[in-house]
Design an enzyme around this catalytic site. Structure first.
Site, PDB file in Angstrom:
ATOM      1  N   ASP A 150       0.863  -1.187   0.000  1.00 12.62           N
ATOM      2  CA  ASP A 150       0.000   0.000   0.000  1.00 12.62           C
ATOM      3  C   ASP A 150       0.897   1.234   0.000  1.00 12.62           C
ATOM      4  OD1 ASP A 150      -2.143   1.861   0.570  1.00 12.62           O
ATOM      5  OD2 ASP A 150      -3.329   0.182   1.264  1.00 12.62           O
ATOM      6  N   HIS A 189       2.008   2.067  -3.254  1.00 17.41           N
ATOM      7  CA  HIS A 189       1.156   3.128  -3.795  1.00 17.41           C
ATOM      8  C   HIS A 189       1.808   4.508  -3.781  1.00 17.41           C
ATOM      9  CE1 HIS A 189      -2.780   0.635  -3.077  1.00 17.41           C
ATOM     10  NE2 HIS A 189      -1.887   0.002  -3.798  1.00 17.41           N
TER      11      HIS A 189
END
Ligand SMILES: *[C@@H]1O[C@H](CO)[C@@H](O)[C@H](O)[C@H]1NC(C)=O
Ligand SMILES: *[C@@H]1O[C@H](CO)[C@@H](O)[C@H](O)[C@H]1NC(C)=O
Ligand SMILES: *[C@@H]1O[C@H](CO)[C@@H](O)[C@H](O)[C@H]1NC(C)=O
Ligand SMILES: *[C@@H]1O[C@H](CO)[C@@H](O)[C@H](O)[C@H]1NC(C)=O
Ligand SMILES: *[C@@H]1O[C@H](CO)[C@@H](O)[C@H](O)[C@H]1NC(C)=O
Ligand SMILES: *[C@@H]1O[C@H](CO)[C@@H](O)[C@H](O)[C@H]1NC(C)=O
Ligand SMILES: *[C@@H]1O[C@H](CO)[C@@H](O)[C@H](O)[C@H]1NC(C)=O
Ligand SMILES: *[C@@H]1O[C@H](CO)[C@@H](O)[C@H](O)[C@H]1NC(C)=O
Ligand SMILES: *[C@@H]1O[C@H](CO)[C@@H](O)[C@H](O)[C@H]1NC(C)=O
Ligand SMILES: *[C@@H]1O[C@H](CO)[C@@H](O)[C@H](O)[C@H]1NC(C)=O
Ligand SMILES: *[C@@H]1O[C@H](CO)[C@@H](O)[C@H](O)[C@H]1NC(C)=O
Ligand SMILES: *[C@@H]1O[C@H](CO)[C@@H](O)[C@H](O)[C@H]1NC(C)=O
Length: 317
Positions: free
Chosen positions: A128, A151
């Site tokens: 993430d 991310h």
């Protein structure tokens, strides 16, 4: 810490106590944690079976003043690898955070309510956000961090459910995004208050990043609170993106999706050279820019900022 610290990897036993962290440091002044060791969170035992809100992070610093966390490797955290909450004057350096690119919510470092934080010389390969800077944080420097997969580095999200949230004075430089879903991103919810301001991203290397530059003042996640026509928005101002170089796998190299009334103000794009990555058959890159006051110099993609709602933004990421 030079050897290994291993979590049990037994969620059922852990959940009896509902602890929010495997290793928790709280209310300490003058903390040094140093070594070449490994802290294995055995998150693989949690990811499929326990919802994100019940999983612990591996390491949390809460209310810590004057600290150094240096040298360690962390693997497979059940949730985010490190939380830095309500800390003042902290340096995190030479860390290696590793989890599979598809592991759920395994952010690298989440920062909130902290003042004077440096994150240096580290590599973060997780599922993430590489680093997320959340509400109440200021004076944050991030340098020489290699991110990816994951991310990217994000400010926010800020302003969910009408909250007044602020982040200011953030500098990110000499960092790379390799195979990340986003690169440099600021995300705020419609209906919020507060600001994200005085933010610099400089000398950023992109290697197959999907969405390298994003400001989203209409952030909404999973259908929650996605009404663009709320009366307020979190202010986004004085944000500079300078010396970006590298490749992008998506089509939209720059996305600035700002609120009609609040706008994004004092945005600078300087020497941004993003080309389509060979692995995505070298398509033409575009940009999306609405309701943003942008000064741009030497930007390789056409950046036309419009004050109209004539077409919808690209699909949310
Ligand atoms: C840390 O300080 C806060 C605020 O004073 C307090 O509420 C909390 O109980 C303290 N935590 C510990 C572990 O002492
Ligand atoms: C961490 O430990 C290493 C090896 O002992 C040492 O060289 C280094 O200076 C220490 N770093 C800090 C920040 O204390
Ligand atoms: C933050 O940490 C400080 C120092 O440890 C403590 O006095 C204060 O109560 C904490 N604030 C919050 C909001 O937790
Ligand atoms: C910040 O923390 C470091 C490491 O503990 C310490 O050496 C330094 O003196 C602190 N700076 C301030 C201004 O307190
Ligand atoms: C980080 O790396 C730079 C450049 O290699 C070096 O000058 C600096 O001392 C390092 N800082 C830490 C805290 O490791
Ligand atoms: C941190 O940021 C605040 C503004 O948010 C500023 O007043 C302060 O001087 C900065 N520096 C330090 C070391 O706290
Ligand atoms: C950042 O990278 C550039 C180019 O490699 C280098 O000249 C500069 O010294 C670096 N800055 C820092 C603070 O490491
Ligand atoms: C980017 O990541 C890929 C896959 O992990 C790796 O093979 C490659 O060496 C990395 N590229 C750079 C420049 O670090
Ligand atoms: C939001 O919070 C900031 C900083 O705490 C404060 O200066 C500002 O007045 C608040 N805004 C509103 C609308 O409450
Ligand atoms: C704008 O942000 C930069 C950091 O990127 C900061 O150095 C500068 O002081 C800010 N300008 C204003 C007017 O606050
Ligand atoms: C960015 O890189 C250039 C050289 O490419 C260097 O002169 C500059 O100091 C770097 N910026 C930062 C903040 O390190
Ligand atoms: C932009 O990057 C491409 C690919 O790396 C390179 O061929 C080109 O010379 C660069 N353009 C500028 C103006 O630096």
């Amino acid at each position: 810490i030079d050897g290994r610290i291993e979590a049990l990897g037994k969620p059922d036993e852990w959940l009896k106590d509902r602890m929010e962290c495997l290793l928790c440091f709280e209310n300490v002044t003058g903390l040094l944690v140093n070594g070449s060791g490994l802290i294995h969170g055995h998150g693989e035992a949690w990811w499929d079976s326990v919802s994100h809100s019940h999983r612990p992070r591996t390491v949390r610093f809460n209310g810590v003043i004057n600290m150094v966390y240096n040298g360690l490797t962390q693997k497979n955290s059940p949730k985010n690898h490190i939380s830095v909450h309500n800390c003042t004057n902290a340096t995190l350096s030479n860390l290696h955070l590793i989890a599979p690119g598809d592991s759920p919510n395994t952010d690298g470092i989440d920062v909130s309510l902290s003042n004077g934080l440096q994150i240096l010389n580290s590599s973060i390969e997780t599922g993430d956000d590489c680093i997320a800077i959340n509400s109440g944080s200021r004076n944050i420097s991030i340098a020489r961090v290699a991110c990816g997969p994951g991310h990217g580095i994000s400010i926010g999200s800020l302003g969910r459910d009408g909250a007044n949230e602020t982040v200011e004075n953030v500098k990110v430089w000499n960092c790379s995004f390799n195979g990340t879903q986003n690169g440099a991103r600021i995300k705020t919810w419609a209906g919020g208050l507060g600001f994200a301001r005085n933010i610099l991203f400089e000398n950023i290397t992109l290697i197959d990043a999907d969405n390298p530059i994003v400001i989203d003042q209409h952030y909404c996640n999973g259908g929650h609170d996605c009404d663009h026509d709320k009366k307020t928005a979190v202010g986004v101002s004085n944000v500079t993106f300078r010396y970006f170089e590298g490749t992008c796998t998506g089509e939209t190299a720059i996305k600035l999706d700002c609120d009609k009334k609040t706008r994004c103000r004092k945005i600078v794009m300087d020497h941004i050279n993003i080309t389509s990555s060979p692995s995505s058959s070298e398509r033409n890159l575009n940009s999306y820019c609405r309701f943003a006051d942008v000064v741009s110099r030497f930007v390789s993609v056409d950046l036309s900022c419009l004050d109209s709602e004539d077409c919808l933004p690209p699909a949310p990421y």
